[in-house]
Structures are given as C-alpha cells and as structure tokens.
Design a protein around this motif. Structure first.
Motif, short mmCIF file in Angstrom:
data_model
loop_
_atom_site.label_atom_id
_atom_site.label_comp_id
_atom_site.label_asym_id
_atom_site.label_seq_id
_atom_site.Cartn_x
_atom_site.Cartn_y
_atom_site.Cartn_z
N PRO A 28 1.18 -1.38 0.06
CA PRO A 28 0.14 0.01 -0.18
C PRO A 28 1.00 1.11 0.20
CG PRO A 28 -0.50 -0.79 2.28
CD PRO A 28 1.22 -2.24 0.93
N ASN A 29 2.22 1.00 0.46
CA ASN A 29 2.92 2.38 0.64
C ASN A 29 3.88 2.50 -1.04
OD1 ASN A 29 2.20 2.92 3.24
ND2 ASN A 29 4.15 1.79 3.97
N ASN A 30 3.63 1.84 -1.31
CA ASN A 30 4.05 1.67 -2.98
C ASN A 30 3.27 1.60 -3.72
OD1 ASN A 30 6.72 2.52 -2.69
ND2 ASN A 30 6.99 1.35 -1.31
N PRO A 31 1.55 2.28 -4.67
CA PRO A 31 1.22 1.60 -5.45
C PRO A 31 1.72 2.08 -6.45
CG PRO A 31 0.78 3.59 -4.32
CD PRO A 31 1.77 3.88 -4.09
N ALA A 32 0.51 0.51 -7.92
CA ALA A 32 1.02 0.98 -9.26
C ALA A 32 0.81 2.04 -9.33
CB ALA A 32 0.48 -0.39 -9.78
N VAL A 33 -0.08 2.72 -9.56
CA VAL A 33 -0.37 4.04 -10.38
C VAL A 33 -0.67 5.11 -9.15
CG1 VAL A 33 -2.24 5.70 -10.85
CG2 VAL A 33 -1.60 3.27 -11.08
N ASN A 100 3.12 16.79 -15.91
CA ASN A 100 2.50 15.98 -17.09
C ASN A 100 1.78 14.93 -16.30
OD1 ASN A 100 3.07 18.01 -18.50
ND2 ASN A 100 4.27 16.81 -19.69
N GLN A 101 2.09 13.93 -15.08
CA GLN A 101 1.77 12.98 -14.52
C GLN A 101 0.75 13.18 -14.28
OE1 GLN A 101 1.89 9.97 -15.54
NE2 GLN A 101 1.04 8.61 -13.85
N MET A 102 0.58 14.55 -13.36
CA MET A 102 -0.80 15.19 -12.67
C MET A 102 -2.16 15.67 -13.34
SD MET A 102 -0.45 17.50 -9.69
CE MET A 102 -0.48 19.36 -10.58
N LYS A 103 -1.00 16.08 -14.33
CA LYS A 103 -2.74 16.37 -15.32
C LYS A 103 -2.99 15.15 -16.14
CE LYS A 103 -3.01 19.16 -19.28
NZ LYS A 103 -3.77 18.42 -20.55
N GLU A 107 -7.08 13.88 -15.86
CA GLU A 107 -8.21 13.47 -16.54
C GLU A 107 -8.61 12.72 -16.79
OE1 GLU A 107 -5.89 16.94 -19.64
OE2 GLU A 107 -5.14 13.96 -20.14
N GLN A 108 -7.85 11.33 -15.71
CA GLN A 108 -8.50 9.80 -16.15
C GLN A 108 -9.46 9.77 -15.39
OE1 GLN A 108 -4.59 7.72 -15.68
NE2 GLN A 108 -4.56 7.14 -18.10
N ASN A 109 -9.44 10.28 -14.64
CA ASN A 109 -10.17 10.63 -12.82
C ASN A 109 -11.05 11.35 -13.06
OD1 ASN A 109 -9.01 8.24 -11.92
ND2 ASN A 109 -7.55 9.74 -11.27
N ASN A 110 -11.39 12.00 -13.95
CA ASN A 110 -11.92 13.81 -14.03
C ASN A 110 -12.27 14.34 -12.62
OD1 ASN A 110 -14.45 15.04 -15.54
ND2 ASN A 110 -15.98 13.60 -13.89
N GLN A 111 -11.06 15.02 -12.59
CA GLN A 111 -11.11 16.02 -11.28
C GLN A 111 -9.85 17.19 -12.03
OE1 GLN A 111 -7.95 12.32 -9.40
NE2 GLN A 111 -9.21 13.15 -7.60
N PRO A 112 -11.57 18.14 -12.45
CA PRO A 112 -10.96 18.96 -13.43
C PRO A 112 -9.77 20.21 -12.21
CG PRO A 112 -13.24 19.90 -12.43
CD PRO A 112 -12.46 17.57 -12.29
N GLU A 113 -10.11 20.24 -10.70
CA GLU A 113 -9.63 21.09 -9.66
C GLU A 113 -7.90 20.36 -9.95
OE1 GLU A 113 -11.26 17.60 -7.03
OE2 GLU A 113 -11.62 18.83 -8.52
#
Length: 510
Positions: A28-33, A100-103, A107-113
C-alpha cells in the motif's frame, strides 16, 4: 465422485489462496499508480526551490546581492558557460514530467481541480525557465519518456507566453466552474483553498502580460483582468500571495540558519552573500525600514554596539563584480575591513517563507498599467502606496518577539516612511519609482528582479570595473541540452546557427 469433489475443493481453495496472496502482496505504500494528490507537494516545492535558487545567481546579476571580490568568479564576474545552468534546466524538466503525470491522472479520474493546478504549476515553472533562457519547449516539455517526443520541439518565447496565457485562462475557467465545496488534498501552498489558486492564476497572467508589454500591446488583456474581479479574481491581501512556508525542522528554507552563531547576531557574518550597495542605497535614500529586514548591521558595528550601546549600528552594501585586487584596493582606499559590510539580515535568516509572487508585485504592476494609460481603473498614486504597504506587510511582528530578537516593520516605521516627502509618488518619474519598488520587493527572488530590470532598465546597475562582459541578460542553454538535436535545429533555423551566449537578449527585452 467423492474423490473428484475433494480435488475440486482443493483446487478452489488453491485459487482463492492465490488471489488472497496477490492482494496481500500489494504494497500500500508503493501503489502501481500514484494518487494525483501525491504529486502536488513535490511539484509545488520544486517550483519554489527553483525560484529560491535564483536568489544567489540571478540575484547577483541584478545586484540584489554582491559577493566580495574574487569569491564568485563565475556569477559575479560573468565567467559563464552552459555548465553553470545545467541544473536550472534539468531540474525544471524533471518537475514538468510530474506535472504532466498529474494532469494525465486528473483527466483520467475526471478531477478538473487538479487539471487546473497542473496548468498553473506548469506555467509558473516554465515561466521561470523561459524568462531566463528565452525560447524553450512548452507543448512537449517534460515528455522525453514518450515515444517520438524524446527531443521536444522548441517554441519562440512569444509563442510560449501565449500558450501560458491560454493555460491560465483554462485554469481560471475550470476553477470557476467547480461545484461548491470542492477542495484538493496535500496542498502545501494554499491548504486546499482553490479560490486562492484562482487568484494566483490570474495574478500570474498579469505578470506574463506585463513581461511582454515592451514588445506588444497587452493593454486590453491587462485591463480586462484588473477591471473584472468577478471573472478574474486576483490577490486582494498580503495573505493571498503565493508564499510557500517551509518546515524548518525537516525541509529547510535555504536562507534559514539552523544553528545561529553564539555572538547573538542571528546571522552568518562569514557568508559571502553580502547585500549590494545598490539595494542598500535605495533603502537608505527614503529611510526604508526594509533595510533592517534585508540587511544585518556590519559585524564590526554589531560587536562595537554589543560592548557599548551608544555606538551606532551601521549598514553598508558591497560593490558588485570586483576582482580580488579591486576588493583589496577598496579596503585600502576607504579604510574599511571585511567586517564593515552587511550580510543578509537576521529576519530572513530566521524565516521560513519563499515568496513565489506577492500582493505587492501585483499592485506595482497595476500602478504601472495605470501610469501607462492601459485602461485600468484607479489612481496610480493610491495603488503605489498600497503596494509599498503590502511589501511592508510581509514583515509583521512574529509573536511577541522584539525588534532585536526578530526585526519587523512597525506602524511607527511605516508612518515615518510616508512622512518623508521623498517617498511620495511623483507621476513625472512614476515608472522609475514603481520599478525601484519592484526591485526592492523582489529581494532574493533573483529571477523576478532580474526580469524586471531587463524589461525596464531600473535601477541603474553597472558591472564591475574590470569585468569584460556586460551584465548577463539570459541563461545559456545547459551544456547537455546543447547536444539536443531539437535545439540544434532551432538554432540553425532561428538564430543564424549561433548558440546564444549570456549577452544575447531574450525576446521580451526592448
């Protein structure tokens, strides 16, 4: 049949055990994503650290600081190569990969904030880079890990600024359309307050527009922001400014002194980072109380005062760009010694804040826009006074600590400053006064002070007497980057095949 059922039961149990094992085997401390919010703190702190690092380098070019002769040969006397700026370039590119990874995750999680925050942080980080280096990759920045984008395409600085303005507009719109109550986690800049992020986006937009204002007419865009606070909210108080507060027990503000000297000064008198004579001169001219925040009394006057309180504390700036021989000549001709110059002051050495963009800066840009008749409503003199007071407001009293324990700007000091007629706004030299205040407020934000000086030419600064090159007006592309085929192609097509040195102006300079 019983034998078959028993085997089937064993098989089911084995399959279930494998599933359980796979679940147990996930760390849990090193999730794949990585969750998108986990990327935010290093992006914010990395951008702030990029700016803070400019205090000693670009801060010498613009003469916020000056080192004793011969102790900073590369930066103080401009003996510069691409190797000098290697980390300034590489560090920013690494940060943009995280942005870039954050964006992408947002986008994948539909988090416009988080998409909005990715836009703002990308603009902030790469605005520092383009201001310093000129033409840079923007659209493809930080995508070296993507097939086909190993060598990101360069873009002209004018185009980069336009792309930044578009991203900030997108961020403003995204944040404006969020449902009430939406926040973000692990926000070390604004603690989840998205309205303040929106203000930062629009204030940053003003900075970028005014940066270009010597080369193109940006009046309509500047007026649109300042005159429409509902659509474009901007900083309206000192606390709105983009100020990163460091944890000085684990993640130190670089100017902080963890173990102050036993002499009680609270500073490092041995540090070669002396406050420049240009900065000290501007502050002394108007009896500016920021002198006692930025600069320490000279070591010799401090020690003399410690022994006899009637002996006056003295503040003296260092001349920039001297050779070792010229420094010795200065000592001999004046009778001064090493301990007769001011280093960075006690308040800053006990502080834990990095000012990415201040309310004072925004107000000074507004006063400039009014003075230049850019269609912004308001009175330049009133906004100018508010701007200086906002700069003072960064240095309020810390708890119950005294001026001796931790200097601050009191109401009495503020009143005394404005009682001095030389400090009153004078429209006939208003742009000079505004630029001087910009220089003062940006102390230790070398990038911003240097960019303003390159745009306005204020204050007047001179290279050392034996320095052969003019004061640098750009960073040189890092030695590693100069092998990038995209840069080589760009230089061939747009710079007559000549890799620019530190004396070649960037586009925004008049």
């Amino acid at each position: 049949m019983k034998k078959y059922l028993a085997c089937l039961a064993v098989a089911v149990m084995a399959f279930q055990s494998c599933n359980d094992f796979e679940e147990i085997n996930i760390d849990p401390n090193n999730p794949a994503v990585v969750p998108v919010e986990m990327l935010l703190p290093p992006v914010i702190s990395g951008g702030a650290n990029t700016m803070v690092g400019s205090g000693r380098r670009a801060g010498q070019y613009v003469q916020h600081l000056a080192y004793p002769g011969g102790t900073s040969e590369s930066d103080g006397r401009f003996n510069l190569t691409g190797a000098n700026w290697r980390e300034e370039w590489n560090g920013a590119v690494r940060l943009i990969k995280d942005v870039n990874q954050m964006k992408l995750l947002a986008e994948q999680n539909n988090q416009p904030e988080y998409i909005a925050l990715a836009h703002i942080n990308k603009v902030y980080i790469l605005s520092l880079v383009t201001d310093a280096f000129g033409d840079i990759p923007y659209d493809e920045a930080g995508m070296g890990n993507v097939d086909g984008l190993e060598f990101p395409k360069y873009q002209a600085q004018e185009e980069v600024y336009q792309r930044m303005l578009e991203d900030l507009e997108a961020a403003n719109n995204l944040l404006a359309e969020l449902p009430a109550g939406v926040s973000v986690s692990r926000d070390i800049l604004y603690n989840g307050d998205l309205q303040k992020w929106r203000k930062f986006a629009n204030a940053l937009k003003i900075r970028i527009l005014m940066r270009q204002s010597a080369k193109k007419d940006v009046s309509q865009q500047v007026a649109q922001i300042f005159n429409n606070p509902d659509r474009y909210p901007v900083f309206s108080a000192v606390d709105d400014g983009a100020t990163l507060v460091y944890n000085n027990s684990s993640d130190y503000y670089p100017w902080f002194i963890q173990n102050p000297s036993s002499d009680g000064s609270g500073v490092d008198f041995s540090d070669n980072a002396r406050v420049s004579d240009v900065m000290v001169g501007l502050l002394e001219k108007g009896g500016d109380p920021r002198l006692f925040i930025y600069a320490a009394p000279t070591r010799n006057s401090f020690l003399a005062n410690a022994g006899d309180a009637n002996k006056e504390l003295q503040y003296r700036g260092q001349t920039a760009g001297l050779s070792s021989a010229e420094q010795e000549e200065l000592y001999e001709s004046t009778g001064l010694k090493e301990g007769d110059f001011s280093v960075v002051g006690r308040r800053i050495r006990r502080d834990n804040r990095a000012f990415l963009m201040t309310y004072s800066e925004l107000l000074l840009l507004k006063a400039e826009a009014i003075q230049r008749n850019m269609g912004v409503t308001g009175q330049a003199a009133e906004i100018y006074r508010e701007a200086v007071n906002a700069s003072f407001g960064k240095w309020e009293q810390v708890g119950s600590q005294t001026q001796t324990q931790n200097p601050y700007i009191s109401e009495d000091q503020r009143d005394a400053y404005w009682a001095n007629s030389v400090n009153q706004y004078q429209p006939e030299k208003g742009l000079t006064m505004i630029a001087e205040q910009y220089f003062i407020d940006s102390f230790l934000n070398g990038f911003e002070g240097w960019a303003s000086w390159r745009r306005t030419g204020v204050p007047e600064i001179k290279p050392g007497p034996s320095v052969l090159a003019p004061i640098p007006v750009r960073y040189v592309y890092s030695d590693n980057e100069q092998n990038n085929p995209s840069l080589i192609e760009w230089v061939e097509q747009h710079m007559d095949g000549k890799m620019p040195n530190h004396n070649v102006k960037v586009w925004f300079q008049p």
